[in-house]
Motif scaffolding. Structure first.
Motif, PDB file in Angstrom:
ATOM      1  N   SER A  68      77.896  95.192  77.176  1.00 49.63           N
ATOM      2  CA  SER A  68      79.282  95.610  76.965  1.00 49.63           C
ATOM      3  C   SER A  68      80.325  94.553  77.265  1.00 49.63           C
ATOM      4  O   SER A  68      81.502  94.763  76.972  1.00 49.63           O
ATOM      5  CB  SER A  68      79.611  96.802  77.859  1.00 49.63           C
ATOM      6  N   VAL A  69      79.922  93.416  77.862  1.00 46.49           N
ATOM      7  CA  VAL A  69      80.938  92.559  78.487  1.00 46.49           C
ATOM      8  C   VAL A  69      82.066  92.101  77.576  1.00 46.49           C
ATOM      9  O   VAL A  69      83.196  91.924  78.021  1.00 46.49           O
ATOM     10  CB  VAL A  69      80.326  91.329  79.199  1.00 46.49           C
ATOM     11  N   ASP A  70      81.783  91.907  76.286  1.00 47.56           N
ATOM     12  CA  ASP A  70      82.872  91.482  75.400  1.00 47.56           C
ATOM     13  C   ASP A  70      83.995  92.513  75.382  1.00 47.56           C
ATOM     14  O   ASP A  70      85.162  92.168  75.338  1.00 47.56           O
ATOM     15  CB  ASP A  70      82.351  91.310  73.961  1.00 47.56           C
ATOM     16  N   GLY A  71      83.622  93.780  75.391  1.00 51.83           N
ATOM     17  CA  GLY A  71      84.630  94.841  75.309  1.00 51.83           C
ATOM     18  C   GLY A  71      85.129  95.294  76.667  1.00 51.83           C
ATOM     19  O   GLY A  71      86.290  95.673  76.824  1.00 51.83           O
ATOM     20  N   SER A  72      84.249  95.245  77.686  1.00 54.20           N
ATOM     21  CA  SER A  72      84.627  95.796  78.988  1.00 54.20           C
ATOM     22  C   SER A  72      85.355  94.776  79.845  1.00 54.20           C
ATOM     23  O   SER A  72      85.868  95.112  80.896  1.00 54.20           O
ATOM     24  CB  SER A  72      83.378  96.271  79.738  1.00 54.20           C
ATOM     25  N   GLY A  73      85.384  93.513  79.415  1.00 48.51           N
ATOM     26  CA  GLY A  73      86.070  92.497  80.209  1.00 48.51           C
ATOM     27  C   GLY A  73      85.202  91.937  81.311  1.00 48.51           C
ATOM     28  O   GLY A  73      85.681  91.337  82.263  1.00 48.51           O
ATOM     29  N   GLY A  74      83.876  92.096  81.167  1.00 50.68           N
ATOM     30  CA  GLY A  74      82.986  91.686  82.246  1.00 50.68           C
ATOM     31  C   GLY A  74      82.524  90.239  82.189  1.00 50.68           C
ATOM     32  O   GLY A  74      81.721  89.835  83.034  1.00 50.68           O
ATOM     33  N   VAL A  75      82.983  89.460  81.225  1.00 53.34           N
ATOM     34  CA  VAL A  75      82.502  88.072  81.124  1.00 53.34           C
ATOM     35  C   VAL A  75      82.963  87.277  82.349  1.00 53.34           C
ATOM     36  O   VAL A  75      84.146  87.210  82.646  1.00 53.34           O
ATOM     37  CB  VAL A  75      83.022  87.392  79.843  1.00 53.34           C
ATOM     38  N   MET A  76      82.004  86.710  83.051  1.00 51.08           N
ATOM     39  CA  MET A  76      82.232  85.951  84.287  1.00 51.08           C
ATOM     40  C   MET A  76      82.892  86.803  85.366  1.00 51.08           C
ATOM     41  O   MET A  76      83.729  86.335  86.137  1.00 51.08           O
ATOM     42  CB  MET A  76      83.018  84.664  84.025  1.00 51.08           C
ATOM     43  N   LYS A  77      82.503  88.081  85.387  1.00 45.38           N
ATOM     44  CA  LYS A  77      82.946  88.970  86.463  1.00 45.38           C
ATOM     45  C   LYS A  77      81.732  89.719  86.997  1.00 45.38           C
ATOM     46  O   LYS A  77      80.705  89.797  86.333  1.00 45.38           O
ATOM     47  CB  LYS A  77      83.912  90.022  85.928  1.00 45.38           C
ATOM     48  N   PRO A  78      81.848  90.300  88.188  1.00 46.85           N
ATOM     49  CA  PRO A  78      80.786  91.205  88.623  1.00 46.85           C
ATOM     50  C   PRO A  78      80.871  92.484  87.785  1.00 46.85           C
ATOM     51  O   PRO A  78      81.942  93.077  87.686  1.00 46.85           O
ATOM     52  CB  PRO A  78      81.126  91.511  90.078  1.00 46.85           C
ATOM     53  N   ILE A  79      79.761  92.871  87.167  1.00 51.10           N
ATOM     54  CA  ILE A  79      79.729  94.139  86.445  1.00 51.10           C
ATOM     55  C   ILE A  79      78.447  94.867  86.802  1.00 51.10           C
ATOM     56  O   ILE A  79      77.391  94.260  86.944  1.00 51.10           O
ATOM     57  CB  ILE A  79      79.880  93.945  84.911  1.00 51.10           C
ATOM     58  N   ILE A  80      78.564  96.179  86.990  1.00 50.81           N
ATOM     59  CA  ILE A  80      77.436  96.974  87.454  1.00 50.81           C
ATOM     60  C   ILE A  80      77.452  98.297  86.711  1.00 50.81           C
ATOM     61  O   ILE A  80      78.516  98.800  86.356  1.00 50.81           O
ATOM     62  CB  ILE A  80      77.520  97.175  88.990  1.00 50.81           C
ATOM     63  N   LYS A  81      76.283  98.833  86.435  1.00 55.85           N
ATOM     64  CA  LYS A  81      76.212 100.113  85.719  1.00 55.85           C
ATOM     65  C   LYS A  81      75.720 101.230  86.618  1.00 55.85           C
ATOM     66  O   LYS A  81      74.747 101.066  87.355  1.00 55.85           O
ATOM     67  CB  LYS A  81      75.266  99.985  84.535  1.00 55.85           C
TER      68      LYS A  81
END
Lengths: 387, 157, 380
Positions: A68-81
Motif C-alpha cells: 500500500s505504501v504508494d497510496g498510504s504514504g508509507g514510503v520510508m516510514k514505519p508502517i505496520i498492519k
C-alpha cells in the motif's frame, strides 16, 4: 487509561460506493489519506508512522502494509498492519492510540480500507472459521447473526418488526451523511417485505458491500492542541475477541460487548453510560444488533432494548442518538467500517459532523464488531482525560 | 502437558483435511492503469506518469507521486527500449510460474523512465543476459488491455 | 523511550511439518513455556498481541485460530499481520502506553500447510506484476544478482553463509536443519533461480514463538531474567521492485540508525556483540549486515571468509543457525529476538557466545522492503 494523552486531530473518508471502478485499492486509500491530511492541515511528511488494515481475502493481496505504501504514504516510514476481521477498523484505532500513547511516535496516520466489490465476501468470510469443525457448516456472517437474533427473540419476545425499526432509524440518519453509500429512507413495511436472507433477517436489515477507505490522524498532547482547535481525546479503549468456535458462543447476549464496555466505562469513570454518553457510533452489521447490544453495553436493562428504540431515544434529536452517520447498514467497507465509527465519533466531538451533528457532545462511544462475536470499544471526549 | 498429549495419540494417523480457498477476484485497475493498458493495446506505446514536484517519471504509472503526494498529471511516453537493471533465471519449476523453465525475469529501466518495469526476457539465452544490457519491448500480435500486450523484452537490435 | 524488558520466552521446535498440532496447539506450547520462563501465570499477562498472516494460514481472521490458546479470552487483544518483530514492536508500545504493564506477544505459521510459491506470488501487485508468476525465490534471486553485481560478492561467499548457519544449527536443538556442509555441497545443490541454489534458500517451516514484555514497573515482580529493550525501530521502502535500488536496503539503514540512536550506540560494529539477522537467503545475511552498518558496504563477504561472523568470531552472526536453520514465516523474526535473549542471559547452551548487547532483525515483504531492528542489552 494511558499515561500520555492521545487525541484525534483529523479524519477523512472516501464517498463510499458499492464499487469504485475508477480507482485501484492504493488510489482509494490515497483519497482517504489526502482527505485526513487536509482536515488536519498537515502534510504527509508530518506523519511519523502509519498503521493500516483490511481483511486480506477480500482483495487477495498479501502483505498489504508493504503493497500500500504508494497510496498510504508509507514510503520510508514505519508502517505496520493490524487485522482482526470485522473489528479491524476499531483495532486500528486502538493501535494508533497505543503507538502514540507509548511515546514512540507523535503523529500517527491510521488507515482502514476495503474493496469488497473485488471478491466474494461470503466466500472469504467463511474461511475465518476452523476448517475442520466449523467451516463446512457455516454460511457466512449472516447465518451467525440470525442465530443470535433467534436466541434473543426466544428469550425476550422481540420480533422482526423491532429489528426493522432500527433499520428505519439508520437509513434515515444516512440521508444526512454525504459519505454513506445507501442514502434512501426505508419504511417498516419495506423492511419486512424485503426477502428473508436467514430467518428473521431480511435484506433491508443488513449491511451492503462497499468499496471505501477511512483515515484518522492521532497525535500526542504536545501536538494535538497545535493541530486541532477541538481535538477529540481518546479517554480509553477496551476489547474482547473471545470465542473461536461457533458452538462456544453465548447466543442472544454479546458477552464481548458486556465485558469490554464494562471494563472501559469503569476505568474511565463513567458510572451511568445512558446519561453520560451523548452519541454512539455502533458497528451494527444488522438491525437486531441495535436492540441487543445496547443492553450489553449497559445503556438499558436486559430485555428493554426494543422499547428504548421505539421510544425514539436513539433517533436524531433523542436523548442518546445512535449512528447519526447511518452506521453499517448504510455503508460497510469492512476493514474501514470500525475506523469510520471512530472517525464519525471524533467528528461529533470536534463539531465537524455537518448535517449529522449531535448538539453539545461531551462524550462519544465508537465500537467495532467482527470475528466470532467480538467487540472493540473506544471512549471519546471533548475534555482531556485524567491521567 | 505436551508429553501426555503425544502418548494419547500414538499410533493414530493424523487427519489431513485438504481444501482450497475458493474466492474469485477481479481487481479494478482504476483509470490510471486502464489508460496505460489501453495505450499498450491500441498504440503499442508504454506510458508513464510524471510528477510535477520531484520530476520523476513512473513506469508502471502512478496516479499520485508516492513521495510528493501530489497528483501526477503528466503522461510521458517511455521506451520501447531500456536497460536491464537486474534479472534472474528460474531453473526449477515453481507453482506460481506459468511458463516452463528456464524463465528469465528482469527489471527493465525504460528510456525516459525513473522506475524499472518488471517483465520477462525472451529471444536470448540465459547465459547471455547481463545487468546493463539493452533490451526492447516485443509486443504481442493480438493484444488485450493488460501487461501481456508486451509479450516480453528482447535484446535491442 | 521508557524502560521495558523481555522477561519470558518460549518456542516450539522448528520442524518441516508438525502434523499432530494445530495452530492453537503450537501457541499453547509456546505461551506456557514463556509463562514458565517468566515465572508468571496467564493472569499476570495484561494484554495479548498475536502475529499471523491470513494467506499463510489459509484463513481470513487468522488471529482467531490462536486467541484462546494465547490466553486472550478475557483480555484486551490485537493482531499484527507481518513478521514477529513487528508484532513485538506493537506489543512493546502497548506495554509503554500506560494501559498495560505486561504484553504477551506470539507469532506462528505452518509453512507445511500451504504452497509457498503461490502464497508469496500473492504479494505481487495484482494489476501490474502478479501475472508474471514470480514468487519470493525469484524476486530474491533478482536482488541477489543486483547485490553481487554492485559489491562483487561471490557465489562462494554466499555458500559460506549456508555452511556457517547450517553448521551452527547442529548445536541448536530447536532448529530444523542442522547440517555439516562444504561450500561445494552448496554450489552443487540444485539451482532454483540464478544465483540461488537450494542450499542458499531457507526452508519454509512450522513453529510458534512467544515472548513476554514488561515495562519497568513490573519487571521486578517476576522471576524471569530481564533482557532490556534499548532500541526498536522499523521502516519500509517503496513497494514496486523497480522503484528501488535492489542492491541496497535504505529502509533497513534508517531503521537500524533509529534503533542505535535510541540505544545510544555510536559505533555499531564495535558495540553490538552478537546479531541474529533475517537470512531467508544466504545473500541476505551479507547484505543486511552491511546495510545495518555492522560492517562497511561490500565487505561482508570477505569478512565472513576471514571468520569474523563465525560463532567464535569477532561478531557472531546467527549462532542459532538463523532462518537457513529453520524458517517459520512470521515467527522467524520473533525467534531472532528470543535467540538474542538466550544469548544475553547465557542460556544458549552449546551455541553460547560471550555478549552483553545484541541485535535482532526481522523483515516483511518482498526483497526486504520493510525491516524491524531491535537492540537488546543484559543491563538496563
Amino acid at each position: 487509561m494511558g499515561k500520555n494523552r492521545v487525541a484525534i486531530v483529523g479524519t477523512g473518508q472516501t464517498f463510499h460506493k458499492s464499487h469504485r471502478p475508477d480507482v485501484n485499492g492504493q488510489e482509494l486509500i490515497n483519497e482517504a489519506v489526502q482527505a485526513a491530511l487536509k482536515d488536519a492541515d498537515m502534510k504527509i511528511n508530518d506523519i511519523d508512522a502509519v498503521v493500516i488494515g483490511n481483511m486480506d481475502h477480500f482483495e487477495g493481496i498479501n502483505y498489504v502494509d508493504c503493497w500500500s505504501v504508494d497510496g498510504s504514504g508509507g514510503v520510508m516510514k514505519p508502517i505496520i498492519k493490524l487485522t482482526t476481521g470485522g473489528t479491524t477498523g476499531s483495532t486500528l484505532a486502538i493501535g494508533g492510540y497505543h503507538l502514540v500513547g507509548s511515546g514512540l511516535f507523535d503523529r500517527v496516520l491510521v488507515i482502514g480500507w476495503e474493496k469488497n466489490s473485488e471478491s466474494d465476501t461470503t466466500g472469504a468470510i467463511t474461511t475465518a472459521f476452523d476448517p475442520v469443525w466449523d467451516r463446512l457448516v457455516f454460511a457466512g456472517a449472516i447465518s451467525g447473526l440470525a442465530v443470535e437474533a433467534q436466541s434473543y427473540m426466544a428469550k425476550y419476545g422481540a420480533t422482526d418488526k423491532d429489528g426493522a425499526r432500527v433499520s428505519v432509524r439508520d437509513r434515515k440518519h444516512a440521508c444526512n451523511n454525504p459519505h454513506a453509500q445507501l442514502r434512501k429512507e426505508v419504511s417498516i413495511e419495506e423492511v419486512l417485505e424485503s426477502p428473508v436472507l436467514a430467518d428473521p433477517i431480511h435484506l433491508l436489515d443488513v449491511c451492503p458491500r462497499t468499496d471505501g477507505a477511512c483515515a484518522v490522524i492521532m497525535a500526542s498532547e504536545k501536538y494535538a492542541e497545535k493541530i486541532a482547535r477541538t481535538p477529540d481525546w481518546i479517554w480509553g479503549t477496551a476489547n474482547r475477541h473471545k470465542y473461536s468456535y461457533l458452538g462456544d458462543v453465548n447466543w442472544g447476549e454479546l458477552d464481548s460487548m458486556a465485558e469490554a464496555a464494562g471494563e472501559m466505562f469503569e476505568k474511565c469513570g463513567i458510572k451511568e453510560p445512558r446519561k453520560e454518553i451523548n452519541v454512539i457510533e455502533m458497528y451494527q452489521p444488522y438491525s437486531f444488533a441495535g436492540i441487543i447490544w445496547i443492553e450489553d453495553m449497559g445503556i438499558v436493562e436486559r430485555g428493554k432494548g426494543a422499547e428504548y428504540i421505539w421510544s425514539g431515544a436513539t433517533d436524531m434529536g433523542g436523548e442518546l442518538p445512535i449512528n447519526p452517520s447511518g452506521g453499517v447498514i448504510a455503508c460497510n467497507p469492512i476493514g474501514a467500517t470500525g475506523l469510520i465509527r471512530c472517525a464519525e465519533a471524533a467528528m461529533q466531538v470536534m463539531g465537524r459532523a455537518g448535517d449529522r451533528q449531535v448538539p453539545d457532545v461531551n462524550h462519544a462511544v465508537s465500537t467495532g464488531f467482527g470475528g466470532c462475536m467480538w467487540t472493540d470499544i473506544l471512549l471519546h471526549g471533548k475534555q482531556k482525560p485524567q491521567i | 502437558m505436551g508429553a501426555g498429549t503425544k502418548n494419547t495419540f500414538d499410533g493414530i494417523e493424523p487427519l489431513v483435511h485438504k481444501s482450497q480457498i475458493s474466492v474469485p477476484y477481479h481487481w479494478w485497475a482504476g483509470e490510471t492503469a486502464s489508460r496505460f493498458f489501453v495505450e499498450l493495446r491500441d498504440n503499442k506505446k508504454i506510458m508513464g506518469t510524471g510528477c510535477g514536484g520531484c520530476g520523476k517519471t513512473f513506469v508502471p504509472p502512478r496516479k499520485t507521486c508516492p513521495v510528493c503526494f501530489t497528483e501526477n498529471t503528466k503522461w510521458v511516453e517511455c521506451g520501447p527500449a531500456g536497460t536491464v537493471t537486474s534479472f534472474t533465471v528460474v531453473r526449477k519449476q515453481q507453482e506460481a510460474l506459468h511458463h516452463k523453465v528456464p524463465v528469465i525475469f528482469a527489471l527493465v529501466l525504460l528510456d525516459g523512465a525513473d522506475t524499472a518495469l518488471l517483465h520477462r526476457l525472451d529471444e536470448v539465452s540465459p547465459e547471455d543476459v547481463k545487468i546493463g544490457m539493452k533490451v526492447e519491448a516485443s509486443f504481442s500480435e493480438t493484444r488485450d488491455a493488460n501487461m501481456t500486450a508486451i509479450a516480453y523484452f528482447k535484446p535491442a537490435s | 523511550m521508557e524502560r521495558a524488558a523481555i522477561i519470558g520466552t518460549g518456542m516450539t521446535k522448528i520442524e518441516s511439518a508438525r502434523h499432530t498440532e494445530t495452530f492453537a496447539d503450537m501457541a499453547w506450547e509456546a505461551v506456557n513455556k514463556a509463562l514458565d520462563d517468566a515465572g508468571m501465570t496467564i493472569d499476570d499477562v495484561d494484554n495479548v498481541v498475536t502475529t499471523s498472516n491470513d494467506f499463510w494460514d489459509g484463513r481470513t481472521i487468522s488471529c482467531m485460530a490462536v486467541g484462546d490458546a494465547s490466553g486472550a479470552s478475557h483480555k484486551n487483544v490485537s493482531c499484527v499481520e507481518g513478521d514477529g518483530t513487528f508484532g513485538a514492536f506493537y506489543g512493546l508500545s502497548r506495554a509503554l502506553s500506560g494501559s498495560y504493564g505486561t504484553t504477551l506477544v506470539t507469532a506462528h505459521s505452518k509453512g507445511s500447510e500451504s504452497i509457498s510459491s503461490l502464497i508469496t506470488n500473492a504479494s505481487f501487485d495484482p494489476i501490474y506484476d502478479r501475472w508474471l508468476g514470480m514468487d519470493m525465490v525469484s524476486a530474491s534471486a533478482m536482488q541477489a544478482n543486483a547485490y553481487m553485481e554492485r559489491t562483487g560478492t561471490t557465489s562462494e561467499q554466499l555458500a559460506m553463509v549456508s555452511v556457517k548457519n547450517h553448521g551452527n544449527a547442529v548445536k541448536n536443538p530447536l532448529s530444523q536443519l542442522p547440517m555439516s556442509l562444504s561450500v561445494e555441497d552448496v554450489l552443487g545443490s540444485e539451482m532454483i533461480s540464478d544465483p540461488l541454489h537450494k542450499l542458499d534458500c531457507s526452508p519454509v517451516s512450522d513453529a510458534c514463538c512467544a515472548i513476554i514484555i514488561a515495562n519497568e514497573s513490573r519487571v521486578a515482580r517476576y522471576s524471569g531474567c530481564p533482557v532490556w529493550i534499548k532500541g526498536a525501530a522499523f521502516c519500509s521502502d517503496a513497494f514496486f521492485l523497480g522503484d528501488r535500488d535492489l542492491s541496497r536496503a535504505k529502509a533497513l539503514t534508517e531503521a537500524a540508525a533509529k534503533a542505535f540512536s535510541m540505544a545510544g550506540i555510536t559505533n555499531p560494529s564495535k558495540e553490538i556483540q552478537v546479531a541474529e539477522i533475517y537470512d531467508a537467503f544466504t545473500y541476505q545475511e551479507l547484505m543486511w549486515l552491511e546495510e545495518i552498518g555492522l560492517c562497511e558496504s561490500g565487505t561482508a563477504g570477505s569478512k565472513l571468509e576471514k571468520g569474523e561472523f563465525d560463532i567464535d568470531g569477532r561478531l557472531p552472526v546467527n549462532p542459532s543457525g538463523g532462518l537457513l536453520g529453520g524458517h517459520p514465516v512470521i515467527a522467524a523474526g520473533l525467534i531472532r529476538i528470543v535467540e538474542i535473549v538466550k544469548q544475553l542471559r547465557k542460556e544458549a547452551g552449546e551455541y553460547q557466545v560471550d555478549a552483553k548487547r545484541g541485535l535482532a532483525h526481522g523483515v516483511n515483504g518482498l526483497c526486504g522492503q520493510s525491516h524491524c531492528v531491535w537492540v537488546l542489552d543484559s543491563e538496563g
